[in-house]
Scaffold this motif. Structure first.
Motif, PDB file in Angstrom:
ATOM      1  N   ALA A  22     -34.111  43.454  99.507  1.00 13.28           N
ATOM      2  CA  ALA A  22     -33.065  42.444  99.648  1.00 13.28           C
ATOM      3  C   ALA A  22     -32.866  41.707  98.338  1.00 13.28           C
ATOM      4  N   GLU A  23     -31.702  41.114  98.211  1.00 14.87           N
ATOM      5  CA  GLU A  23     -31.463  40.195  97.110  1.00 14.87           C
ATOM      6  C   GLU A  23     -31.893  38.803  97.558  1.00 14.87           C
ATOM      7  N   ILE A  24     -32.493  38.060  96.652  1.00 13.58           N
ATOM      8  CA  ILE A  24     -32.796  36.650  96.892  1.00 13.58           C
ATOM      9  C   ILE A  24     -31.632  35.908  96.239  1.00 13.58           C
ATOM     10  N   PRO A  25     -30.683  35.415  97.012  1.00 13.61           N
ATOM     11  CA  PRO A  25     -29.438  34.878  96.455  1.00 13.61           C
ATOM     12  C   PRO A  25     -29.648  33.879  95.320  1.00 13.61           C
ATOM     13  N   GLY A  26     -29.041  34.196  94.189  1.00 14.17           N
ATOM     14  CA  GLY A  26     -29.098  33.327  93.024  1.00 14.17           C
ATOM     15  C   GLY A  26     -30.423  33.308  92.288  1.00 14.17           C
ATOM     16  N   ARG A  27     -31.394  34.119  92.737  1.00 10.11           N
ATOM     17  CA  ARG A  27     -32.716  34.078  92.107  1.00 10.11           C
ATOM     18  C   ARG A  27     -33.230  35.433  91.660  1.00 10.11           C
ATOM     19  N   GLY A  28     -33.096  36.465  92.508  1.00  9.60           N
ATOM     20  CA  GLY A  28     -33.689  37.745  92.157  1.00  9.60           C
ATOM     21  C   GLY A  28     -33.684  38.714  93.310  1.00  9.60           C
ATOM     22  N   PHE A  29     -34.811  39.419  93.487  1.00 12.22           N
ATOM     23  CA  PHE A  29     -34.850  40.543  94.417  1.00 12.22           C
ATOM     24  C   PHE A  29     -36.201  40.644  95.109  1.00 12.22           C
ATOM     25  N   ARG A  30     -36.188  41.298  96.267  1.00 10.65           N
ATOM     26  CA  ARG A  30     -37.410  41.678  96.974  1.00 10.65           C
ATOM     27  C   ARG A  30     -37.466  43.191  96.992  1.00 10.65           C
ATOM     28  N   VAL A  31     -38.639  43.735  96.663  1.00 11.24           N
ATOM     29  CA  VAL A  31     -38.849  45.171  96.756  1.00 11.24           C
ATOM     30  C   VAL A  31     -40.140  45.423  97.529  1.00 11.24           C
ATOM     31  N   ASP A  32     -40.222  46.605  98.110  1.00 13.95           N
ATOM     32  CA  ASP A  32     -41.422  47.047  98.809  1.00 13.95           C
ATOM     33  C   ASP A  32     -42.153  48.016  97.892  1.00 13.95           C
ATOM     34  N   LEU A  33     -43.347  47.645  97.482  1.00 16.95           N
ATOM     35  CA  LEU A  33     -44.167  48.497  96.621  1.00 16.95           C
ATOM     36  C   LEU A  33     -45.271  49.082  97.486  1.00 16.95           C
ATOM     37  N   HIS A  34     -44.933  50.155  98.186  1.00 17.43           N
ATOM     38  CA  HIS A  34     -45.887  50.863  99.048  1.00 17.43           C
ATOM     39  C   HIS A  34     -46.579  49.910 100.026  1.00 17.43           C
ATOM     40  N   GLY A  35     -45.793  49.057 100.668  1.00 16.56           N
ATOM     41  CA  GLY A  35     -46.317  48.135 101.662  1.00 16.56           C
ATOM     42  C   GLY A  35     -46.566  46.726 101.156  1.00 16.56           C
ATOM     43  N   LEU A  36     -46.519  46.516  99.860  1.00 17.00           N
ATOM     44  CA  LEU A  36     -46.687  45.182  99.284  1.00 17.00           C
ATOM     45  C   LEU A  36     -45.316  44.654  98.883  1.00 17.00           C
ATOM     46  N   GLN A  37     -44.947  43.491  99.395  1.00 13.12           N
ATOM     47  CA  GLN A  37     -43.671  42.900  99.014  1.00 13.12           C
ATOM     48  C   GLN A  37     -43.805  42.213  97.668  1.00 13.12           C
ATOM     49  N   LEU A  38     -42.917  42.566  96.731  1.00 11.96           N
ATOM     50  CA  LEU A  38     -42.814  41.874  95.451  1.00 11.96           C
ATOM     51  C   LEU A  38     -41.542  41.034  95.478  1.00 11.96           C
ATOM     52  N   ASN A  39     -41.669  39.745  95.202  1.00 11.15           N
ATOM     53  CA  ASN A  39     -40.517  38.878  94.986  1.00 11.15           C
ATOM     54  C   ASN A  39     -40.369  38.748  93.484  1.00 11.15           C
ATOM     55  N   ILE A  40     -39.227  39.178  92.955  1.00 12.42           N
ATOM     56  CA  ILE A  40     -39.008  39.206  91.503  1.00 12.42           C
ATOM     57  C   ILE A  40     -37.876  38.244  91.180  1.00 12.42           C
ATOM     58  N   THR A  41     -38.206  37.188  90.432  1.00 11.30           N
ATOM     59  CA  THR A  41     -37.202  36.186  90.082  1.00 11.30           C
ATOM     60  C   THR A  41     -37.330  35.820  88.610  1.00 11.30           C
ATOM     61  N   GLY A  42     -36.365  35.038  88.151  1.00 10.29           N
ATOM     62  CA  GLY A  42     -36.478  34.370  86.869  1.00 10.29           C
ATOM     63  C   GLY A  42     -37.150  33.029  87.097  1.00 10.29           C
ATOM     64  N   LEU A  43     -37.123  32.173  86.085  1.00 11.30           N
ATOM     65  CA  LEU A  43     -37.596  30.810  86.269  1.00 11.30           C
ATOM     66  C   LEU A  43     -36.614  30.116  87.205  1.00 11.30           C
ATOM     67  N   ILE A  44     -37.102  29.274  88.083  1.00 13.72           N
ATOM     68  CA  ILE A  44     -36.279  28.657  89.117  1.00 13.72           C
ATOM     69  C   ILE A  44     -36.044  27.191  88.754  1.00 13.72           C
ATOM     70  N   ALA A  45     -34.777  26.866  88.458  1.00 13.76           N
ATOM     71  CA  ALA A  45     -34.429  25.538  87.948  1.00 13.76           C
ATOM     72  C   ALA A  45     -34.822  24.415  88.895  1.00 13.76           C
ATOM     73  N   SER A  46     -34.779  24.643  90.195  1.00 15.27           N
ATOM     74  CA  SER A  46     -35.065  23.569  91.154  1.00 15.27           C
ATOM     75  C   SER A  46     -36.560  23.318  91.343  1.00 15.27           C
ATOM     76  N   GLN A  47     -37.426  24.153  90.784  1.00  9.82           N
ATOM     77  CA  GLN A  47     -38.866  23.922  90.913  1.00  9.82           C
ATOM     78  C   GLN A  47     -39.300  22.899  89.884  1.00  9.82           C
ATOM     79  N   ASN A  48     -40.095  21.930  90.326  1.00  7.52           N
ATOM     80  CA  ASN A  48     -40.462  20.834  89.427  1.00  7.52           C
ATOM     81  C   ASN A  48     -41.878  20.965  88.869  1.00  7.52           C
ATOM     82  N   HIS A  49     -42.440  22.170  88.914  1.00 12.46           N
ATOM     83  CA  HIS A  49     -43.753  22.378  88.301  1.00 12.46           C
ATOM     84  C   HIS A  49     -43.598  23.308  87.095  1.00 12.46           C
ATOM     85  N   GLU A  50     -44.586  23.298  86.241  1.00 12.48           N
ATOM     86  CA  GLU A  50     -44.548  24.151  85.054  1.00 12.48           C
ATOM     87  C   GLU A  50     -44.516  25.617  85.488  1.00 12.48           C
ATOM     88  N   GLN A  51     -43.595  26.383  84.905  1.00  8.62           N
ATOM     89  CA  GLN A  51     -43.443  27.789  85.259  1.00  8.62           C
ATOM     90  C   GLN A  51     -43.710  28.665  84.046  1.00  8.62           C
TER      91      GLN A  51
END
Length: 86
Positions: free
Chosen positions: A32-61
């Motif tokens: 799936a696409e993560i709207p405005g952020r990136g993508f989800r892929v299935d890596l042989h049963g492990l979900q990877l969430n792949i994004t860039g830096l997320i502007a709304s997060q207020n912690h160091e990235q």
């Protein structure tokens, strides 16, 4: 301690290119696409969430593995066990 890995979150400068890398080289499949952020892929049963830096997060990235999300039925016990082991 009983838990499962829910997903691994990767942060990258180019989520589209990183997603394609995992598909082309490791046989991941698009979930799936993560709207405005990136993508989800299935890596042989492990979900990877792949994004860039997320502007709304207020912690160091940083780029790379941001976190590994786990699920457990015993959150306090699991947390105590992990803390005990450093």
């Amino acid at each position: 301690m009983n838990f499962t890995v829910q997903h691994v979150h990767l942060k990258t400068r180019d989520p589209q290119q990183t997603m394609q890398f995992y598909i082309d080289n490791f046989g991941a499949t698009f979930k799936a696409e993560i709207p405005g952020r990136g993508f989800r892929v299935d890596l042989h049963g492990l979900q990877l969430n792949i994004t860039g830096l997320i502007a709304s997060q207020n912690h160091e990235q940083h780029y790379g593995i941001e976190h590994i999300a786990v699920e457990t039925r015993d959150y306090p016990g699991t947390l105590a066990h992990l803390r005990k082991n450093g």
